[in-house]
Design an enzyme around this catalytic site. Structure first.
Site, PDB file in Angstrom:
ATOM      1  N   GLU A  12       0.832  -1.205   0.000  1.00  0.00           N
ATOM      2  CA  GLU A  12       0.000   0.000   0.000  1.00  0.00           C
ATOM      3  C   GLU A  12       0.870   1.259   0.000  1.00  0.00           C
ATOM      4  O   GLU A  12       0.536   2.259  -0.651  1.00  0.00           O
ATOM      5  CB  GLU A  12      -0.934  -0.014   1.209  1.00  0.00           C
ATOM      6  N   GLU A  32      -3.625  -9.532   3.823  1.00  0.00           N
ATOM      7  CA  GLU A  32      -4.421  -9.224   5.028  1.00  0.00           C
ATOM      8  C   GLU A  32      -5.547 -10.228   5.268  1.00  0.00           C
ATOM      9  O   GLU A  32      -5.956 -10.450   6.413  1.00  0.00           O
ATOM     10  CB  GLU A  32      -5.014  -7.818   4.907  1.00  0.00           C
TER      11      GLU A  32
END
Length: 703
Positions: A107, A127
């Protein structure tokens, strides 16, 4: 400058290096340091572009998982706010991705306008494995970069993409020639952007991420995947976030993502999966073993037995480049085993998971022999013959004669006494149990059974080797069945007894799969083989000689030749792999109940849950009390990785803690009274459970 980053300006470039070893986890201190450095570069008129890199080569493995669920997770500067600020800088920002950019690390790279990797780079958003979704722009920026479908696939699988794949997808703009040249080529890339007056952020390749997909793509995707997701929350939240990326402007999508992330972070499922994450790291901490423990070199492996189990074990080592010799007594059996290994690899080739070149490379590492003398130079020998003590002891007597001093001798027994096997050798200190689970080339669990005389270096070496071949090694002491199969006995016992009392196999299995276990007891036994279960149980009759009536149903099926899927009949009837209820089994249970004077009655789903699960939990607590298992979390890992217990429930010990240990004890005490003689005999609370409840403890730990 902050010690967590390096900062230097050279030739109009600000080079900002992440310097929080070992993996540059993006905890609050590092986030603050990155923000400070980027703001400094943004206001420096001499800086025309910024290169963000890992000061020691590795970019970032993601967020600091220890912060999740605490105030630190969103302590200023939180990761979403930091990355939003980076996207607002008016200077080109190049991410030089060395080795890894995972989770928050990717990210961070996505918030940069440009990205360059090296040949060994891997990027991903894992995640989902923690019951979470990317919460710092990943669900909004990745779909706009590579499209909704590719982004969904990456986020829902959690699997990282290699450098070439990331380049093809468009996650990376360039690849350097080597890891060593990455930073130099990132500098050159930044200079090129400045010379070409490139924008700080190029236009998104997919401003409408779902463009080109069928209009009902997202709705159909949800419908197709709901059954596979079962009760898991995180996949549904990922899909909702990607829907937001497709329907909302970026700013609104980012706000929606944060809300969804916080929902996931607060969920019991994510808390359970974070427990599993830390349990995996804790499992490697063994008293008496540390970094100073010298490991034995493992350059060549031998496997005794070329059947399904032996062949699968051998594949694990060939997969990582370690030569393996398979030994069999008969040439045709050996040839058949090697042929089956090739077929297994060919399936991977057809699925695109392996190249033909890799197949041949691995097969070249696999050799066969009929002569024990050919094992004289093996560093590790793993016996995988029939599960009978006399046969295994004969094998180890021979290995003791032919193997070199210092060779590790391992038995793949699933239940037998490793100390008795070691005792027939002159070197019991070199003997250990390595219980692989079938299929051995697929299943992740490896029970490492430490014998009474097993030395620390043998244990440490096998643990390290287990990790090298991609397994989750968990240490067990010696007892019948070790951790997993010993706990399976009371769990399976209650399932069998409940069918005698009036439940059906389908009802029992339905309660367990309704909890998201991969399989119920009876479908698992049919898959593994009713005959295999009978033979294991038959070898341990002495342990429950005072009453083995509960397993009469399995005994009768064995006598009838109903061995499960392989014979088309077991607890269920099969057409191929299609399972059907079989009224003959219900009728057999009714007859046996009459012979055993067991009253039949309607059985509730709650009773099935409590009797099967509480007895499973009780046995695990007893194992911890006896020291067979080192930690409750080790038991969780065994049942998640070897028996299909859902990771998002955290494993049976963690599940018990969430239910409440007092509730588990009360349930066991209830059935002890309610089930008459059978209850008195089998529903005996583990003394540790009683002590924990009496002390008001909420966690399962030695006391």
């Amino acid at each position: 400058m902050n010690a967590l980053v390096t900062y230097q300006v050279e030739d109009n470039l600000a080079l900002i290096g992440l310097a929080r070893p070992p993996v540059n986890a993006l905890g609050q201190p590092l986030r603050a340091a990155v923000l400070e450095a980027c703001e400094r570069a943004a206001t420096d008129m001499a800086v025309k572009a910024i290169v963000l890199h890992g000061a020691n080569g590795l970019f970032s493995a993601g967020a600091d998982i220890s912060e999740f669920g605490s105030d630190a997770s969103f302590a200023a500067p939180d990761l979403p706010a930091l990355l939003l600020r980076l996207t607002q800088l008016d200077k080109p920002l190049v991410a030089a991705i060395g080795k890894l950019a995972l989770g928050g690390g990717l990210e961070l790279a996505l918030a940069c306008g440009y990205r360059i990797g090296e040949p060994g780079t891997r990027v991903g958003l894992p995640e989902i494995n923690l019951g979470l979704l990317p919460g710092a722009g990943g669900t909004q920026r990745l779909p706009r970069l590579i499209g909704a479908q590719a982004a969904l696939d990456m986020m829902l699988s959690g699997a990282p993409a290699g450098a070439d794949s990331a380049l093809t997808l468009g996650i990376l703009d360039r690849l350097s020639a080597s890891a060593d040249s990455l930073l130099d080529e990132a500098r050159a890339f930044a200079h090129e952007l400045v010379a070409n007056r490139a924008p700080a952020r190029p236009a998104a390749p997919f401003p409408a991420p779902a463009e080109g997909l069928p209009e009902d793509f997202l709705a159909r995707f949800r419908q197709d995947n709901e059954p596979r997701w079962k009760s898991r929350l995180a996949p549904r939240l990922v899909l909702s976030a990607v829907e937001a990326a497709c329907l909302l402007p970026l700013e609104e999508g980012l706000a929606r993502e944060v809300a969804l992330f916080k929902q996931a972070e607060a969920s019991s499922q994510s808390q359970a999966l974070r427990h599993v994450f830390f349990a995996e790291r804790e499992a490697g901490r063994i008293p008496g073993i540390d970094g100073a423990t010298l490991l034995r070199p493992i350059r060549k492996v031998a496997v005794i037995g070329a059947g399904t189990m032996g062949g699968g074990i051998a594949m694990n080592f060939a997969n990582v480049g370690i030569p393996v010799t398979l030994l069999e007594r008969q040439g045709e059996v050996l040839d058949r085993g090697l042929t089956q290994i090739r077929k297994n690899y060919e399936i991977s080739v057809k699925r695109g998971k392996l190249t033909e070149a890799k197949l041949e490379q691995r097969m070249a590492l696999l050799g066969g022999t009929l002569d024990y003398a050919d094992l004289a130079d093996a560093d590790l020998v793993i016996e995988a013959v029939f599960e009978k003590m006399e046969i295994k002891q004969d094998v180890f007597r021979t290995l003791d004669r032919v193997c070199k001093p210092g060779a590790i001798l391992a038995t793949n027994t699933s239940s037998l006494d490793v100390d008795q096997i070691a005792a027939v050798t002159s070197r019991p200190q070199d003997v250990i149990g390595l219980h692989f689970f079938s299929p051995a080339n697929v299943m992740r669990l490896l029970e490492v059974v430490r014998g009474r005389k097993t030395t620390p270096d043998v244990l440490a070496t096998t643990l390290k080797m287990g990790r090298i071949i991609g397994k989750m090694p968990v240490v067990s002491g010696v007892c019948f069945g070790f951790i997993g199969n010993r706990m399976l006995e009371p769990y399976s016992r209650e399932a069998h007894r409940l069918v005698l009392e009036g439940a059906t196999p389908a009802q029992v299995d339905g309660v367990l799969t309704g909890l998201d276990l991969n399989m119920g007891v009876f479908s698992m036994l049919d898959l593994a083989g009713v005959d295999v279960n009978f033979l294991v149980r038959d070898s341990n009759r002495a342990a429950f000689a005072h009453d083995d009536s509960y397993c009469r149903l399995g005994d009768e099926l064995y006598a009838l030749g109903r061995y499960g899927q392989k014979t088309g009949r077991g607890f269920y009837a099969y057409e191929g792999r299609n399972r059907q209820d079989d009224y003959e089994v219900v009728a057999l249970a009714e007859r046996l109940a009459g012979e055993l004077h067991i009253a039949r009655r309607p059985i509730s789903d709650q009773e099935i849950h409590d009797r099967c699960l509480f007895m499973l939990i009780n046995e695990g607590i007893q194992l911890l009390d006896e020291g067979i298992a080192l930690r409750a979390s080790d038991i969780d890992l065994v049942w998640i990785n070897g028996y299909g217990f859902p990771a998002h429930l955290g494993g049976p010990m963690y599940y018990a803690e969430q239910l409440g240990l007092d509730k588990v004890l009360a349930g066991i005490s209830h059935f002890r009274q309610a089930l008459g003689e059978y209850g008195e005999m089998w529903f005996q609370p583990a003394p540790l459970l009683e002590r924990l409840v009496a002390a008001g403890k909420q966690r399962i730990e030695p006391l």
